[in-house]
Design an enzyme around this catalytic site. Structure first.
Site, PDB file in Angstrom:
ATOM      1  N   ASP A  33      -7.540  21.110 -28.435  1.00  0.00           N
ATOM      2  CA  ASP A  33      -6.856  22.374 -28.161  1.00  0.00           C
ATOM      3  C   ASP A  33      -5.758  22.185 -27.114  1.00  0.00           C
ATOM      4  O   ASP A  33      -5.898  21.363 -26.204  1.00  0.00           O
ATOM      5  CB  ASP A  33      -7.901  23.388 -27.653  1.00  0.00           C
ATOM      6  CG  ASP A  33      -7.374  24.809 -27.701  1.00  0.00           C
ATOM      7  OD1 ASP A  33      -6.315  25.042 -28.316  1.00  0.00           O
ATOM      8  OD2 ASP A  33      -8.015  25.695 -27.111  1.00  0.00           O
ATOM      9  N   ASN A  65      -6.454  28.566 -39.393  1.00  0.00           N
ATOM     10  CA  ASN A  65      -5.100  28.096 -39.073  1.00  0.00           C
ATOM     11  C   ASN A  65      -4.049  28.474 -40.121  1.00  0.00           C
ATOM     12  O   ASN A  65      -2.844  28.407 -39.863  1.00  0.00           O
ATOM     13  CB  ASN A  65      -5.074  26.568 -38.860  1.00  0.00           C
ATOM     14  CG  ASN A  65      -5.689  26.130 -37.542  1.00  0.00           C
ATOM     15  OD1 ASN A  65      -6.188  25.008 -37.407  1.00  0.00           O
ATOM     16  ND2 ASN A  65      -5.664  27.009 -36.541  1.00  0.00           N
TER      17      ASN A  65
HETATM   18  C1  FPP Z   1      -4.760  23.105 -31.333  1.00  0.00           C
HETATM   19  O1  FPP Z   1      -3.686  23.371 -30.500  1.00  0.00           O
HETATM   20  C2  FPP Z   1      -4.492  22.037 -32.276  1.00  0.00           C
HETATM   21  C3  FPP Z   1      -4.424  22.169 -33.625  1.00  0.00           C
HETATM   22  C4  FPP Z   1      -4.580  23.464 -34.316  1.00  0.00           C
HETATM   23  C5  FPP Z   1      -4.166  21.050 -34.502  1.00  0.00           C
HETATM   24  C6  FPP Z   1      -4.676  19.692 -34.139  1.00  0.00           C
HETATM   25  C7  FPP Z   1      -3.874  18.725 -34.884  1.00  0.00           C
HETATM   26  C8  FPP Z   1      -3.372  17.582 -34.420  1.00  0.00           C
HETATM   27  C9  FPP Z   1      -3.619  17.026 -33.073  1.00  0.00           C
HETATM   28  C10 FPP Z   1      -2.453  16.865 -35.335  1.00  0.00           C
HETATM   29  C11 FPP Z   1      -2.824  15.573 -35.863  1.00  0.00           C
HETATM   30  C12 FPP Z   1      -4.200  15.423 -36.353  1.00  0.00           C
HETATM   31  C13 FPP Z   1      -4.639  14.303 -36.985  1.00  0.00           C
HETATM   32  C14 FPP Z   1      -6.081  14.152 -37.335  1.00  0.00           C
HETATM   33  C15 FPP Z   1      -3.734  13.194 -37.300  1.00  0.00           C
HETATM   34  P1  FPP Z   1      -3.043  24.834 -30.496  1.00  0.00           P
HETATM   35  O2  FPP Z   1      -1.832  24.790 -31.361  1.00  0.00           O
HETATM   36  O3  FPP Z   1      -4.065  25.844 -30.888  1.00  0.00           O
HETATM   37  O4  FPP Z   1      -2.663  24.982 -28.985  1.00  0.00           O
HETATM   38  P2  FPP Z   1      -2.519  26.315 -28.136  1.00  0.00           P
HETATM   39  O5  FPP Z   1      -3.879  26.947 -28.090  1.00  0.00           O
HETATM   40  O6  FPP Z   1      -2.063  25.805 -26.806  1.00  0.00           O
HETATM   41  O7  FPP Z   1      -1.481  27.148 -28.834  1.00  0.00           O
END
Ligand code: FPP
Length: 239
Positions: free
Chosen positions: A18, A67
């Site tokens: 996150d 998502n």
């Molecule tokens: C949460 O941050 C993250 C995600 C929804 C996606 C996770 C994906 C990756 C790290 C990309 C690559 C993955 C692989 C397995 C290669 P957020 O966008 O919810 O952050 P925020 O809460 O600060 O907005």
């Protein structure tokens, strides 16, 4: 390395990655760039687990069923990144003896994504050093509902008796049935939520939340989480 007890490593570590969006904001970048930076932390976490030789499974929450509510641009950036990651990293992962498993609903994913995911699983199918379990189009409740549907179908077809439905039978119908329970669940960026992640498998997991935003996550953070895990006493409902 910190004072880790290598004889008491968690067998299964699951991570809710996150904070990519907040990291991007902080650096004046787009959300897509935040996810791109997050992919580097994915590499760091895989390497750190593999190096410890005792962590059997690393599960990563890459894309949840919720998502899809994000903008089309962000969704397509996330899937683009996933494909790019597979093309760039899969051979390294394979050389390290890591088996890739994909956990989630296949329906709703594009042909291109599906074929990349299938390739990752078949290419690495015989590897036994560690399992990398990636949750894509995943929701914990959806997984439980899907397992219940499978049981109901089998019962309706006469292949299963209601008396035979127990925890073990249920677990065998989950998306990746061979996974052991999660021992250590890590969430970055300081949030305390489960966000529908592996609800069945986290029943007795120790939860460690770290303040670090996911793109800043490195090996030392994984070690810190394991150290905190090792200081806890796990009782599994006993005394
Ligand atoms: C949460 O941050 C993250 C995600 C929804 C996606 C996770 C994906 C990756 C790290 C990309 C690559 C993955 C692989 C397995 C290669 P957020 O966008 O919810 O952050 P925020 O809460 O600060 O907005």
């Amino acid at each position: 390395m910190r004072e880790l007890d290598l004889t008491r490593l968690p067998r299964h570590i699951a991570i809710i990655m996150d904070g990519n969006g907040r990291w991007a904001d902080k650096h004046g970048l787009t959300r897509a760039e935040g996810h791109e930076a997050g992919a580097k932390s994915v590499r760091a976490s895989i390497e750190a687990c593999r190096e410890l030789q005792g962590v059997e499974v690393l599960s990563l929450y890459a894309f949840s069923t919720e998502n899809w509510r994000r903008s089309e641009a962000e969704v397509s950036a996330l899937f683009g990144l996933l494909s790019k990651y597979i093309h760039l990293e899969l051979e390294n992962i394979h050389k390290e003896g890591i088996r890739v498993r994909i956990m989630g609903r296949r329906e709703g994913l594009s042909e291109r994504v599906l074929s990349d995911l299938e390739y990752s699983e078949t290419r690495t199918r015989d590897n036994r050093q560690m399992t990398l379990n990636v949750a894509i189009n995943y929701g914990g409740r959806a997984e439980i509902a899907d397992a219940a549907r499978r049981l109901a179908r089998e019962a309706a077809a006469g292949a299963l008796r209601a008396e035979d439905v127990d925890e073990e039978a249920f677990a065998r119908r989950l998306y990746v049935p061979e996974l052991p329970d999660v021992d250590l669940l890590i969430r970055t960026s300081g949030e305390m939520r489960l966000s529908n992640f592996m609800l069945w498998q986290v029943s007795y997991a120790e939860i460690v939340t770290l303040g670090v935003l996911w793109p800043d996550f490195r090996k030392r953070h994984l070690h810190e989480a394991i150290e905190r895990y090792q200081k806890r006493q796990r009782r599994f409902g006993g005394r």
